[in-house]
Scaffold this active site. Sequence first.
Site, short mmCIF file in Angstrom:
data_model
loop_
_atom_site.label_atom_id
_atom_site.label_comp_id
_atom_site.label_asym_id
_atom_site.label_seq_id
_atom_site.Cartn_x
_atom_site.Cartn_y
_atom_site.Cartn_z
N LYS A 100 0.85 -1.19 0.00
CA LYS A 100 0.00 0.00 0.00
C LYS A 100 0.88 1.23 0.00
CE LYS A 100 -4.49 0.71 -0.08
NZ LYS A 100 -5.45 -0.12 -0.85
N GLY A 155 -20.51 6.96 1.60
CA GLY A 155 -19.58 7.28 0.53
C GLY A 155 -20.32 7.50 -0.77
N GLY A 175 -17.89 7.81 -3.65
CA GLY A 175 -16.75 7.69 -4.56
C GLY A 175 -16.95 6.51 -5.49
N ASN A 176 -15.86 6.08 -6.08
CA ASN A 176 -15.91 5.02 -7.09
C ASN A 176 -16.54 3.73 -6.56
OD1 ASN A 176 -14.92 3.94 -9.79
ND2 ASN A 176 -13.95 2.53 -8.38
N TYR A 216 -20.34 4.30 -5.71
CA TYR A 216 -21.16 4.55 -6.90
C TYR A 216 -21.47 3.26 -7.63
CZ TYR A 216 -22.84 6.23 -11.35
OH TYR A 216 -23.62 6.43 -12.46
#
Length: 426
Positions: free
Chosen positions: A104, A216, A218-219, A222
């Site tokens: 990460k 959320g 975000g990607n 969504y």
Amino acid sequence: MAFNPFTMAQEQFDKVAAQLDLSASLRSLLREPMREYTVSLPVRMDDGSVRIFRGFRVQHNDSRGPCKGGIRFFPGETLDTVKALATWMTWKCAVVDIPLGGGKGGIDCDPRTLSLTEQERLCRAWIRALHQDIGPVRDVPAPDVMTNAQHMIWMLDEYETIYHGKYPGVITGKPVGSGGSLGRTEATGYGVICTLSSALQAMKIDIANTTASVQGFGNVAYYACERYGKLGGKVISVSCWDNKDQCSYAFKRQSGVNIRELRDISDAFSTIDKKKAIELGYEVLPGEAWIEQEVDILIPAALENQINAQTVAHIHPKVRIIAEGANGPTTPEADEVIKSRGIFLIPDFLCNAGGVTVSYFEQVQCNMNYFWSKREALEKLDEKMAAAFRNVYDLATSKNAYMRDAAYMIAIGVVAKSCLARSWAT
């Protein structure tokens, strides 16, 4: 005491390591990252000044293959957060059975306050600082919180400039047409709903009769909402961070959220315009209200430490399933409450493994220089995710274990076996 995600990751590991009766050397090896990098990144700003950013990369364990994991841009990013995320990536790759280890990266910055040229310089600076420690057969970055395909192609270009060649497998999440895989954008959110659908089938619940609240926009959130809606489920609430107000808001419509209309009134960082949302019939609530909704399913798909000892008490009695789209959203204290209430939990490193799975597919396609159709990529994703869920669910059922514990048993067992085979531990 301040929340420390790496301490939480170690607590989760220690619990299962004791159940698996791992040796002292294996425990010592697996509860700490193998390598950690902290770098200073000088970036020339548009006004001519030079600003120093702090960047990180952590490689937790590479016994099963090159490390794999995103790089996030996030204000206040810390090394401990990146260590926790890298640790969870090791277990994530293992539980879905892909030949990669956990890594990460992160940079302490707020891209919402940076111009595109400043963001590009930051991406290139991170690669210049760490290019010797990443690579197609060593450690492969990808997008994460507040990074995207554009950031990845800038990073790839800098890497290829340094090494005077073409190395499309060094980074995944790239734009389609520049080495990216079709289906990668949707992968994490779609994978969340694949595991959720599998759980509902196991519980004999028709998804068309369920409602959900999502943290959320975000990607991940969504595309989870999109697929859940296609399967007949109804999202009644989503939330997002508002950079201007420096707080989050939840957007609720009891008749159902239309994610496309909300996306149309959102900025590049998925902040929804409150005024326009109200005009469309949404109720605007404090951000923490997402967890209080009277729904069947909660999907935390934002950040870690969102369901904790304080917030877990606000979960509505109707909630039957929690699908962890985010990394580390639930603390061990909250886990105990969730277990006592009989809420079925799909743990993060299983639930949101769709992203790394299609990232792996992208590596495979880059290495072959042959790219699949979107349908093929998403079919392979569903196959992987459904099989991983079934393995965890079957073990949890047979041992009467919590789903998180069962997932850890499988993942830690796989990585431990690989380390023992290499004589890294006894």
